[in-house]
Design a protein around this motif. Sequence first.
Motif, PDB file in Angstrom:
ATOM      1  N   GLN A 141      -7.899 -65.247 -52.507  1.00  5.67           N
ATOM      2  CA  GLN A 141      -6.822 -66.717 -53.182  1.00  5.67           C
ATOM      3  C   GLN A 141      -5.836 -65.576 -53.856  1.00  5.67           C
ATOM      4  OE1 GLN A 141      -9.210 -67.846 -56.572  1.00  5.67           O
ATOM      5  NE2 GLN A 141      -7.657 -69.344 -57.402  1.00  5.67           N
ATOM      6  N   THR A 142      -4.883 -66.786 -53.467  1.00  7.60           N
ATOM      7  CA  THR A 142      -3.301 -66.378 -54.254  1.00  7.60           C
ATOM      8  C   THR A 142      -3.216 -67.657 -55.266  1.00  7.60           C
ATOM      9  OG1 THR A 142      -2.277 -67.274 -52.707  1.00  7.60           O
ATOM     10  CG2 THR A 142      -2.572 -65.629 -52.208  1.00  7.60           C
ATOM     11  N   TYR A 143      -2.119 -67.389 -55.962  1.00  6.67           N
ATOM     12  CA  TYR A 143      -1.211 -68.077 -56.895  1.00  6.67           C
ATOM     13  C   TYR A 143       0.077 -67.801 -57.127  1.00  6.67           C
ATOM     14  CZ  TYR A 143      -0.301 -70.688 -61.503  1.00  6.67           C
ATOM     15  OH  TYR A 143       0.179 -71.260 -61.785  1.00  6.67           O
ATOM     16  N   GLN A 144       0.467 -69.208 -55.943  1.00  7.32           N
ATOM     17  CA  GLN A 144       2.677 -68.677 -56.431  1.00  7.32           C
ATOM     18  C   GLN A 144       2.588 -67.314 -55.466  1.00  7.32           C
ATOM     19  OE1 GLN A 144       4.344 -69.352 -59.818  1.00  7.32           O
ATOM     20  NE2 GLN A 144       3.332 -71.522 -60.323  1.00  7.32           N
ATOM     21  N   GLY A 145       1.782 -66.995 -55.017  1.00  9.89           N
ATOM     22  CA  GLY A 145       2.189 -66.061 -53.708  1.00  9.89           C
ATOM     23  C   GLY A 145       1.420 -64.939 -54.178  1.00  9.89           C
ATOM     24  N   ILE A 146       1.343 -64.641 -55.422  1.00  7.96           N
ATOM     25  CA  ILE A 146       0.067 -64.145 -56.005  1.00  7.96           C
ATOM     26  C   ILE A 146      -0.786 -64.037 -55.856  1.00  7.96           C
ATOM     27  CG2 ILE A 146       0.307 -62.383 -58.287  1.00  7.96           C
ATOM     28  CD1 ILE A 146       2.844 -63.771 -59.174  1.00  7.96           C
ATOM     29  N   PRO A 147      -1.381 -62.386 -55.511  1.00  9.08           N
ATOM     30  CA  PRO A 147      -2.890 -62.246 -55.077  1.00  9.08           C
ATOM     31  C   PRO A 147      -4.091 -62.566 -56.839  1.00  9.08           C
ATOM     32  CG  PRO A 147      -1.871 -59.870 -54.133  1.00  9.08           C
ATOM     33  CD  PRO A 147      -0.909 -61.200 -54.970  1.00  9.08           C
ATOM     34  N   PHE A 170     -11.012 -69.216 -58.491  1.00  9.04           N
ATOM     35  CA  PHE A 170     -10.831 -69.733 -59.865  1.00  9.04           C
ATOM     36  C   PHE A 170     -10.128 -71.285 -59.324  1.00  9.04           C
ATOM     37  CE2 PHE A 170     -12.918 -65.299 -60.360  1.00  9.04           C
ATOM     38  CZ  PHE A 170     -12.919 -66.243 -61.614  1.00  9.04           C
ATOM     39  N   PRO A 171     -10.709 -72.061 -59.925  1.00  2.18           N
ATOM     40  CA  PRO A 171      -9.376 -74.062 -60.187  1.00  2.18           C
ATOM     41  C   PRO A 171      -8.812 -73.787 -60.852  1.00  2.18           C
ATOM     42  CG  PRO A 171     -11.331 -73.984 -60.821  1.00  2.18           C
ATOM     43  CD  PRO A 171     -11.697 -72.303 -60.575  1.00  2.18           C
ATOM     44  N   ASN A 172      -7.588 -74.214 -61.161  1.00  3.29           N
ATOM     45  CA  ASN A 172      -7.379 -74.823 -62.414  1.00  3.29           C
ATOM     46  C   ASN A 172      -5.986 -73.688 -62.924  1.00  3.29           C
ATOM     47  OD1 ASN A 172      -7.773 -77.426 -61.976  1.00  3.29           O
ATOM     48  ND2 ASN A 172      -9.704 -76.823 -63.078  1.00  3.29           N
ATOM     49  N   LEU A 173      -5.712 -72.777 -62.892  1.00  2.33           N
ATOM     50  CA  LEU A 173      -5.009 -71.239 -62.894  1.00  2.33           C
ATOM     51  C   LEU A 173      -3.598 -71.791 -63.221  1.00  2.33           C
ATOM     52  CD1 LEU A 173      -5.754 -68.788 -60.201  1.00  2.33           C
ATOM     53  CD2 LEU A 173      -7.054 -69.637 -62.780  1.00  2.33           C
ATOM     54  N   GLU A 174      -3.197 -71.290 -64.204  1.00  2.00           N
ATOM     55  CA  GLU A 174      -1.995 -71.775 -64.819  1.00  2.00           C
ATOM     56  C   GLU A 174      -1.226 -70.447 -66.065  1.00  2.00           C
ATOM     57  OE1 GLU A 174      -1.902 -75.470 -66.871  1.00  2.00           O
ATOM     58  OE2 GLU A 174      -2.061 -77.213 -65.515  1.00  2.00           O
ATOM     59  N   ILE A 175      -0.755 -70.287 -65.288  1.00  2.74           N
ATOM     60  CA  ILE A 175      -0.009 -69.048 -65.937  1.00  2.74           C
ATOM     61  C   ILE A 175       1.158 -68.456 -65.926  1.00  2.74           C
ATOM     62  CG2 ILE A 175      -0.636 -67.461 -63.780  1.00  2.74           C
ATOM     63  CD1 ILE A 175      -1.732 -65.626 -66.323  1.00  2.74           C
ATOM     64  N   ASP A 176       2.276 -68.166 -66.615  1.00  2.26           N
ATOM     65  CA  ASP A 176       3.854 -67.406 -66.053  1.00  2.26           C
ATOM     66  C   ASP A 176       2.818 -66.329 -65.580  1.00  2.26           C
ATOM     67  OD1 ASP A 176       6.058 -67.126 -66.426  1.00  2.26           O
ATOM     68  OD2 ASP A 176       6.649 -66.248 -68.586  1.00  2.26           O
ATOM     69  N   THR A 177       4.267 -66.374 -64.276  1.00  2.00           N
ATOM     70  CA  THR A 177       4.102 -65.329 -63.550  1.00  2.00           C
ATOM     71  C   THR A 177       5.245 -64.793 -63.399  1.00  2.00           C
ATOM     72  OG1 THR A 177       5.134 -66.940 -61.225  1.00  2.00           O
ATOM     73  CG2 THR A 177       2.595 -67.129 -61.472  1.00  2.00           C
ATOM     74  N   LEU A 178       6.162 -64.759 -64.254  1.00  2.00           N
ATOM     75  CA  LEU A 178       7.664 -63.727 -64.936  1.00  2.00           C
ATOM     76  C   LEU A 178       7.358 -62.675 -65.672  1.00  2.00           C
ATOM     77  CD1 LEU A 178      10.614 -63.101 -63.665  1.00  2.00           C
ATOM     78  CD2 LEU A 178      10.592 -64.721 -65.714  1.00  2.00           C
ATOM     79  N   PRO A 179       7.178 -60.906 -64.755  1.00  2.00           N
ATOM     80  CA  PRO A 179       6.777 -59.981 -65.300  1.00  2.00           C
ATOM     81  C   PRO A 179       7.287 -60.046 -67.321  1.00  2.00           C
ATOM     82  CG  PRO A 179       7.056 -59.563 -63.313  1.00  2.00           C
ATOM     83  CD  PRO A 179       7.350 -61.234 -63.769  1.00  2.00           C
ATOM     84  N   LYS A 180       7.327 -59.420 -68.338  1.00  2.00           N
ATOM     85  CA  LYS A 180       8.149 -59.117 -68.953  1.00  2.00           C
ATOM     86  C   LYS A 180       8.300 -57.583 -68.836  1.00  2.00           C
ATOM     87  CE  LYS A 180       7.121 -62.775 -72.419  1.00  2.00           C
ATOM     88  NZ  LYS A 180       6.153 -63.206 -73.490  1.00  2.00           N
ATOM     89  N   PHE A 181       7.695 -56.869 -68.098  1.00  2.00           N
ATOM     90  CA  PHE A 181       7.297 -55.480 -68.495  1.00  2.00           C
ATOM     91  C   PHE A 181       7.332 -55.001 -67.265  1.00  2.00           C
ATOM     92  CE2 PHE A 181       6.134 -55.862 -73.289  1.00  2.00           C
ATOM     93  CZ  PHE A 181       6.502 -54.664 -73.024  1.00  2.00           C
ATOM     94  N   SER A 182       8.191 -53.788 -66.673  1.00  2.00           N
ATOM     95  CA  SER A 182       9.123 -53.934 -65.350  1.00  2.00           C
ATOM     96  C   SER A 182       7.432 -52.653 -64.672  1.00  2.00           C
ATOM     97  CB  SER A 182      10.244 -53.156 -65.116  1.00  2.00           C
ATOM     98  OG  SER A 182       9.529 -51.540 -65.609  1.00  2.00           O
ATOM     99  N   PRO A 213      -8.415 -62.891 -63.180  1.00  6.33           N
ATOM    100  CA  PRO A 213      -8.820 -64.081 -63.879  1.00  6.33           C
ATOM    101  C   PRO A 213      -9.752 -63.913 -64.592  1.00  6.33           C
ATOM    102  CG  PRO A 213      -9.466 -63.788 -62.000  1.00  6.33           C
ATOM    103  CD  PRO A 213      -8.358 -62.416 -61.642  1.00  6.33           C
ATOM    104  N   HIS A 214     -10.550 -63.187 -64.642  1.00  2.76           N
ATOM    105  CA  HIS A 214     -11.783 -62.585 -65.518  1.00  2.76           C
ATOM    106  C   HIS A 214     -11.932 -62.654 -66.717  1.00  2.76           C
ATOM    107  CE1 HIS A 214     -12.794 -61.495 -61.169  1.00  2.76           C
ATOM    108  NE2 HIS A 214     -11.939 -60.928 -61.298  1.00  2.76           N
ATOM    109  N   GLY A 215     -12.535 -63.235 -67.318  1.00  3.37           N
ATOM    110  CA  GLY A 215     -12.936 -62.562 -68.605  1.00  3.37           C
ATOM    111  C   GLY A 215     -11.817 -63.789 -69.720  1.00  3.37           C
ATOM    112  N   GLU A 216     -12.115 -64.081 -70.539  1.00  5.29           N
ATOM    113  CA  GLU A 216     -11.409 -66.194 -71.266  1.00  5.29           C
ATOM    114  C   GLU A 216     -10.334 -66.121 -70.998  1.00  5.29           C
ATOM    115  OE1 GLU A 216     -12.426 -65.164 -75.175  1.00  5.29           O
ATOM    116  OE2 GLU A 216     -14.670 -64.672 -75.458  1.00  5.29           O
ATOM    117  N   VAL A 217      -9.256 -64.996 -70.447  1.00  2.00           N
ATOM    118  CA  VAL A 217      -8.109 -64.960 -70.554  1.00  2.00           C
ATOM    119  C   VAL A 217      -6.879 -64.811 -69.382  1.00  2.00           C
ATOM    120  CG1 VAL A 217      -5.384 -65.039 -71.247  1.00  2.00           C
ATOM    121  CG2 VAL A 217      -7.417 -64.436 -73.215  1.00  2.00           C
ATOM    122  N   ARG A 218      -6.595 -65.558 -68.815  1.00  2.00           N
ATOM    123  CA  ARG A 218      -5.987 -65.102 -67.337  1.00  2.00           C
ATOM    124  C   ARG A 218      -4.909 -64.251 -67.813  1.00  2.00           C
ATOM    125  NH1 ARG A 218     -10.614 -67.562 -66.059  1.00  2.00           N
ATOM    126  NH2 ARG A 218     -10.909 -69.511 -65.158  1.00  2.00           N
TER     127      ARG A 218
END
Length: 672
Positions: A141-147, A170-182, A213-218
């Motif tokens: 599974q990928t999300y916006q091209g991210i595994p 995992f359906p209904n994934l919504e998350i910011d894909t821009l990392p803050k740390f390098s 996606p595992h745990g309470e928070v993506r």
Amino acid sequence: MKHDRPEIGKGFGRLILCAVAGLALSLNGFEAQTAKGPRPGVFKQSLAAGSGPMKQSVKSAWSAFRAEHGEETTAMWSETTGLPTSLSNFAVAIRAGDRRQAAKNFIDDHRSLLLQGEAADNLELWNTRQSAAGTHVDFRQTYQGIPVHRTVLSVHMAADAVTMLNGSYFPNLEIDTLPKFSAESALAAIQDDFGAGALLGEVAHGPELVLYPHGEVRQLCWLVRISSWSPLGAWEILVNAQTNQVVQKSNLIKFAEGRAVVFPENPFTTPEATVGKLNYLDESGFLRGSFARVGRFVSLTGGRVELQHDAASTNLDFFFFPDDPRFAEQNVYYHINRIHDYFKDRFGFTGRDGQIPVAVHFPDEETGGPLDNAFFEPVYQALAFGAGSGAENPGGINNPAYDADVIYHEYTHAVVDRIVQLGIEKHDLARAMGEAFADYFACTVLDDPEVGEWAFGTPNGDRSLLNLNRYPNDQFLPGTNKREEHYTGWIWGGALWDLRTALGAEVADQIIFQSLYFLPQYTADFGNGLQALIAADNVLFHGVHRLTITRKLNARGIFAVGAAPIHEVTLPVLLAPSGITGGSVLVTEMSLSNRGSESAIVEFTYTSALGSGGGTATDRLDAGAQRKIPNAIAYLREIGIDIPDSGSVAGTVLVRFSSPDCQVTAQNVVRR
């Protein structure tokens, strides 16, 4: 601790029928005795309609799937997503010629059930595995091209049909894909987490952005795989890309504890070394060949395991005796080729045809002394054997490189690694299964169920596949509430050895090896293992061993939704007992019927009461079939049960059906 294995079929007593002409015994309408209450061996909760997070659209899709493909279709469900983690007992014809496209089409056609209606475009081809049992296609599974980390759906195909699906989505994934740390920040966080004294190798993989996606928070994370020598490990590490905190650190090394079976190649029982053939050598004069490169460990350089070849020969005769440290190299090389050939010749497995690096005298970087362990290192794809400090020392072992059992155990880990990923969290059930598979194949090659005699210097070994451990009672180390993957693995290893005892090594080895391809990636448990064994038997042997597989694993407390219950009854059967005169012969007629829409397996176990002989055999009863057997004893002989063909015989036959739609009747008749 005493372990009492429950007897299968307990409560169904055997009855010896007196020789009375014309007496009829009818068992129409027989109902199998079933245990009351929940069974502790069902590992994944099956969500009933309306419970958990399952959406109405998924419920409707599930009902439609069963209506189209048969009510026998079974599913296991995720309590987190409400989606199926396994579908089995069905067959969907393949539309396309390309198996990978056919697998993708199957998922797309049933996306309402499998993906909660989301597009199959979120899945990318990850791996295609071919086995004697069929084709197995894995989609990541990928999300916006991210595994999406460790989230794989596997479609299993045999002949011209899809027959099983398992894995996770995992359906209904919504998350910011821009990392803050390098990525560089993530590597620094990993070094801080290990501490200044850690000896880390080069990064073998990553940093790579993944969605966890595992745990309470993506979480958006950096994934890194790296080896270390102090502490010893092959690590998979996840660093949150928004907080730069290590959220998961898992050691991928599958350690054996240096415990082996005493065999002629093992100095525990055969102090006189025997001469074996060294196959596949190159012409270097060292122990290097097509399938192994063996030497003393030096270092890791550029991702390559560097070895010092101390054992050398100008004529390729390596005659170093056991008191010579170079003996470890030649002994390991011989056994690596032997176990390689076992997997290739027995199963056609070519996944380890490349040259695997094998390090002997592997050091303990923390103490500077010999390492009391052996392991398969999955990041560098290498095997390592410490020299051992001696079994007479506290915590010590004898040199595992002298031990065929340890070598076969570790090599099996390398084989399984090419087929299925059995867990990643330390001591989970999947890792316990991995240890059990490694024990099983080491033991079946050597035809000895004991593990660890030489390495631990004890005649009974450190663990044995001849055990009575059951799930869930014996999953924890005695005196604790914690699993330990080698100890927990005794349950699965013992169950596999039970199958070998019941079916014979040739049949059991095939079923057990091919079952690896039917296990879900990362998340397998004992229930999945039972389903996989049944699936492999269906392909290899048309399901004739299903009852035995189910019965043996149920005895270990292992159940699965896809395993049909066992229905059984005991009948008396006889031929020409004493007391019949005038040339008359008293025989038992038996009638079998199958009112179901699917063929069934019937298992017969005969126990003599008059005369001798006995045993177990199986037969198939087609859907809708009615079969009259005029002479039960003659029929049992025909299907392979050892019963004398002369003299009076009488006894009982325990009849087991794989379907509740089957019935049996028997009556005694006089023939002249």
